[in-house]
Write a protein that holds these residues in place. Structure first.
Motif, short mmCIF file in Angstrom:
data_model
loop_
_atom_site.label_atom_id
_atom_site.label_comp_id
_atom_site.label_asym_id
_atom_site.label_seq_id
_atom_site.Cartn_x
_atom_site.Cartn_y
_atom_site.Cartn_z
N PRO A 1 -4.37 15.40 -9.34
CA PRO A 1 -3.90 16.70 -8.82
C PRO A 1 -2.62 16.63 -8.00
CG PRO A 1 -6.27 16.44 -8.45
CD PRO A 1 -5.78 15.14 -9.01
N LYS A 2 -2.40 15.56 -7.24
CA LYS A 2 -1.22 15.50 -6.37
C LYS A 2 -0.10 14.63 -6.92
CE LYS A 2 -1.49 16.39 -2.10
NZ LYS A 2 -0.84 17.34 -1.19
N GLY A 3 -0.27 14.14 -8.13
CA GLY A 3 0.81 13.40 -8.77
C GLY A 3 1.14 12.06 -8.13
N TYR A 4 0.12 11.26 -7.87
CA TYR A 4 0.34 9.93 -7.30
C TYR A 4 0.29 8.86 -8.39
CZ TYR A 4 -0.75 12.16 -2.79
OH TYR A 4 -0.75 12.96 -1.68
N LEU A 5 0.78 7.66 -8.03
CA LEU A 5 0.58 6.43 -8.81
C LEU A 5 1.14 6.44 -10.22
CD1 LEU A 5 -3.11 5.53 -7.75
CD2 LEU A 5 -0.96 4.95 -6.63
N ASN A 6 2.26 7.10 -10.44
CA ASN A 6 2.91 7.00 -11.75
C ASN A 6 3.65 5.67 -11.83
OD1 ASN A 6 4.41 7.13 -14.04
ND2 ASN A 6 5.58 8.96 -13.47
N ASN A 7 3.07 4.73 -12.55
CA ASN A 7 3.71 3.42 -12.67
C ASN A 7 4.18 3.14 -14.10
OD1 ASN A 7 1.14 3.06 -13.74
ND2 ASN A 7 0.98 0.93 -13.08
N GLY B 1 1.59 -4.15 -5.56
CA GLY B 1 0.71 -3.90 -4.42
C GLY B 1 0.39 -5.20 -3.70
N ASP B 2 -0.90 -5.46 -3.48
CA ASP B 2 -1.30 -6.69 -2.80
C ASP B 2 -1.22 -7.91 -3.73
OD1 ASP B 2 -1.86 -5.60 -0.34
OD2 ASP B 2 -4.01 -5.32 -0.72
N LEU B 3 -1.02 -7.66 -5.02
CA LEU B 3 -1.03 -8.75 -6.00
C LEU B 3 0.37 -9.25 -6.29
CD1 LEU B 3 -3.54 -7.24 -8.59
CD2 LEU B 3 -4.04 -8.83 -6.72
N LYS B 4 0.42 -10.37 -7.00
CA LYS B 4 1.70 -10.90 -7.49
C LYS B 4 1.96 -10.35 -8.89
CE LYS B 4 2.73 -15.43 -5.74
NZ LYS B 4 2.44 -16.83 -5.99
N TRP C 1 0.87 -1.19 0.00
CA TRP C 1 0.00 0.00 0.00
C TRP C 1 0.90 1.23 0.00
CZ3 TRP C 1 -5.49 0.17 2.26
CH2 TRP C 1 -6.19 -0.98 1.85
N PRO C 2 0.35 2.41 -0.33
CA PRO C 2 1.21 3.59 -0.27
C PRO C 2 1.93 3.61 1.08
CG PRO C 2 -1.13 4.21 -0.39
CD PRO C 2 -1.04 2.75 -0.66
N ALA C 3 3.22 3.85 1.06
CA ALA C 3 4.01 3.72 2.29
C ALA C 3 3.54 4.69 3.37
CB ALA C 3 5.49 3.90 1.99
N SER C 4 2.75 5.68 2.99
CA SER C 4 2.22 6.61 3.99
C SER C 4 1.30 5.90 4.98
CB SER C 4 1.46 7.75 3.30
OG SER C 4 0.48 7.23 2.45
N ASP D 1 -12.87 17.66 -3.13
CA ASP D 1 -12.45 16.63 -2.17
C ASP D 1 -13.37 15.40 -2.17
OD1 ASP D 1 -10.44 18.31 -1.51
OD2 ASP D 1 -11.17 18.80 0.51
N ASP D 2 -14.68 15.66 -2.29
CA ASP D 2 -15.61 14.52 -2.18
C ASP D 2 -15.60 13.63 -3.42
OD1 ASP D 2 -16.96 16.04 -3.99
OD2 ASP D 2 -18.82 16.21 -2.83
N GLN D 3 -14.79 14.02 -4.43
CA GLN D 3 -14.66 13.13 -5.60
C GLN D 3 -13.26 12.52 -5.66
OE1 GLN D 3 -16.16 15.26 -9.11
NE2 GLN D 3 -17.82 15.98 -7.80
N MET D 4 -12.56 12.59 -4.52
CA MET D 4 -11.23 11.98 -4.42
C MET D 4 -11.33 10.72 -3.57
SD MET D 4 -9.05 14.08 -6.02
CE MET D 4 -7.41 14.14 -5.31
N CYS D 5 -10.66 9.65 -4.03
CA CYS D 5 -10.72 8.36 -3.33
C CYS D 5 -9.35 8.00 -2.74
CB CYS D 5 -11.15 7.27 -4.30
SG CYS D 5 -12.92 7.32 -4.66
N ILE D 6 -9.36 7.38 -1.57
CA ILE D 6 -8.13 6.99 -0.88
C ILE D 6 -7.38 5.91 -1.68
CG2 ILE D 6 -7.19 5.95 1.23
CD1 ILE D 6 -9.66 7.02 2.71
N ILE D 7 -6.08 6.10 -1.84
CA ILE D 7 -5.26 5.09 -2.54
C ILE D 7 -5.12 3.87 -1.63
CG2 ILE D 7 -3.00 4.57 -3.53
CD1 ILE D 7 -2.61 7.65 -3.84
N GLU D 8 -5.36 2.70 -2.19
CA GLU D 8 -5.17 1.48 -1.40
C GLU D 8 -4.01 0.70 -2.00
OE1 GLU D 8 -9.19 -0.12 -0.66
OE2 GLU D 8 -9.19 1.26 1.04
N SER D 9 -4.24 -0.52 -2.53
CA SER D 9 -3.12 -1.30 -3.08
C SER D 9 -2.46 -0.53 -4.23
CB SER D 9 -3.66 -2.64 -3.57
OG SER D 9 -2.65 -3.39 -4.17
N MET D 10 -1.13 -0.52 -4.26
CA MET D 10 -0.39 0.21 -5.30
C MET D 10 -0.40 -0.56 -6.62
SD MET D 10 0.83 3.10 -4.05
CE MET D 10 2.32 3.56 -4.95
#
Ligand SMILES: Nc1nc2c(c(=O)[nH]1)N[C@H]1C(S)=C(S)[C@@H](COP(=O)(O)O)O[C@H]1N2
Ligand SMILES: [Mo]
Length: 406
Positions: A390-396, A321-324, A238-241, A282-291
């Motif tokens: 907006p915050k530049g997450y999840l660039n894979n 993330g949680d997967l192989k 998960w995000p290390a945060s 904000d109410d259209q933003m979802c928490i990052i879970e498995s990377m």
């Protein structure tokens, strides 16, 4: 390049020379309050025992990343592990009196454990991939504010501790428990003791996983100070945060934990994809879970030169993330064709996987090696930057390196 911070208080010239261990030849021309680069760097590298190829992104709070070629070890040593802090690292840690309190509205009865009590629980060791949600942020356009991580905010060390599940069973949780939040001993940048630098967490389902641990050791030693000494929640994949450092309190919540950096735009992405540059409420933003699935080429270093007709060994790690990770491919023709790499099983669930291959290049010239992992659901890394947020997450996006054959 210098900035205002390079001109903070410094000692006498003699003291500086002594600290450098060498004379400053043009000392008479050196601006009065300038701090020599070597000393600034020593501050970080010696204080935290870091490899000289770590790159500092910020010094208040300390943030630094690895480069791909120093992440080649199967198990990331502390010296090569990225450092991500939201606040100020606690300096005085009283290990004899350190405790972890379990509280919150969904705990049966609040309870406090000493370190030695925690060490009596069954002990588990797992290699766990920790990647900052913002790893790869530097490539987003329009750019996102925050540390401009390139690719090095990822690690896979060996963590030892007790299962969070065992602790929750010991203390007892109510039926309405859905989320676990953490509190750490670091302080807010403002210095306000009532404010948390960060207080995130994980849903109960993640908390109950075998591999979710409260660690008191890393790579067989005490956890290094920068990485959460003496106690750290580790929720790999998960995000290390979500993996709180210096933890002294966990809360069992009957709703999604609402600590610092859980709400708003932090560690969240638009629930539906948006056009680059969009302001998302904000109410259209979802928490990052498995990377998402991702990989690195850790050998050779980008820019390597190889003789014509030689075979090049290439290798790296892949994680999902949680997967192989199910498959690993490489391309030397800018993605036109792909070939399969060898891929090892992970040491345990949530550990990154070693991949390797051997490449023969058709003739002299410039090449790029692109590497692409596919997870067990068949989802592949994109070749170009994935969904802007907006915050530049999840660039894979796929990692690329340059090779010269001559
Ligand atoms: N208490 C505390 N825990 C924390 C943080 C922090 O600032 N304070 N940063 C989080 C973030 S955003 C990341 S990416 C990881 C970084 O872990 P590392 O510095 O050990 O690599 O720690 C997480 N845990
Ligand atoms: Mo992070």
């Amino acid at each position: 390049m210098t900035n205002r911070r390079d001109f903070i208080k410094k000692g006498s010239l003699a003291a500086i020379s002594a600290a450098l261990g060498i004379d400053i030849v043009f000392a008479e021309s050196m601006p009065k309050d300038l701090i020599p680069i070597l000393l600034q760097e020593n501050g970080f590298y010696t204080k935290f025992n870091k490899d000289k190829d770590m790159v500092i992104l910020n010094d208040r709070p300390w943030n630094a990343e690895a480069q791909a070629h120093i992440l080649d070890d199967d198990i990331t040593p502390a010296s090569k592990m990225f450092v991500r802090n939201n606040g100020i690292i606690p300096e005085k840690i009283d290990i004899d009196n350190w405790t972890l309190t379990i509280a919150g509205e969904s705990v049966e009865t609040s309870k406090t454990y000493t370190l030695s009590e925690l060490k009596k629980f069954p002990k588990h060791t797992y290699q766990l991939t920790l990647e900052c949600g913002g790893n790869g942020r530097s490539e987003f356009n329009p750019p996102a504010k925050g540390n401009q991580w390139s690719i090095g905010a990822v690690s896979c060390a060996k963590w030892t501790g007790l299962r969070l599940r065992d602790l929750l069973n010991d203390v007892g949780i109510k039926k309405d428990a859905v989320y676990i939040g953490y509190y750490g001993a670091d302080t807010h940048l403002s210095g306000n003791p009532d404010k948390q630098a960060i207080s995130r967490g994980i849903p109960l389902s993640k908390a109950m996983m075998d591999e979710t641990i409260i660690a008191y050791a890393m790579n067989g030693e005490n956890i290094p100070l920068a990485h959460g000494f003496p106690l750290r929640l580790v929720a790999g994949g998960w995000p290390a945060s979500a993996s709180g450092k210096w933890i002294n309190k966990l809360v069992v919540r009957n709703k999604v934990h609402n600590g610092a950096k859980m709400g708003g735009q932090s560690y969240r992405v638009p629930c539906e994809s948006v056009e680059p540059g969009t302001k998302v409420p904000d109410d259209q933003m979802c928490i990052i879970e498995s990377m998402p699935v991702k990989s690195l080429i850790t050998y050779p270093k980008s820019g390597a030169i190889i003789g014509e007709n030689k075979t090049l060994d290439v290798r790296g790690h892949a994680w999902a993330g949680d997967l192989k990770v199910q498959q690993m491919d490489f391309s030397i023709d800018f993605g036109a064709t792909w070939q399969r790499c060898e891929l090892n099983a992970p040491q345990n669930k949530l550990a990154w996987q070693r991949w390797s291959t051997q490449i023969n290049f058709p003739k002299k010239g410039y090449y790029e090696i692109w590497a692409r992992a596919t997870d067990e659901n068949g989802v592949m890394q994109p070749m170009i930057l994935p969904g802007w947020n907006p915050k530049g997450y999840l660039n894979n996006a796929c990692h690329r390196i340059a090779i010269k054959v001559n």
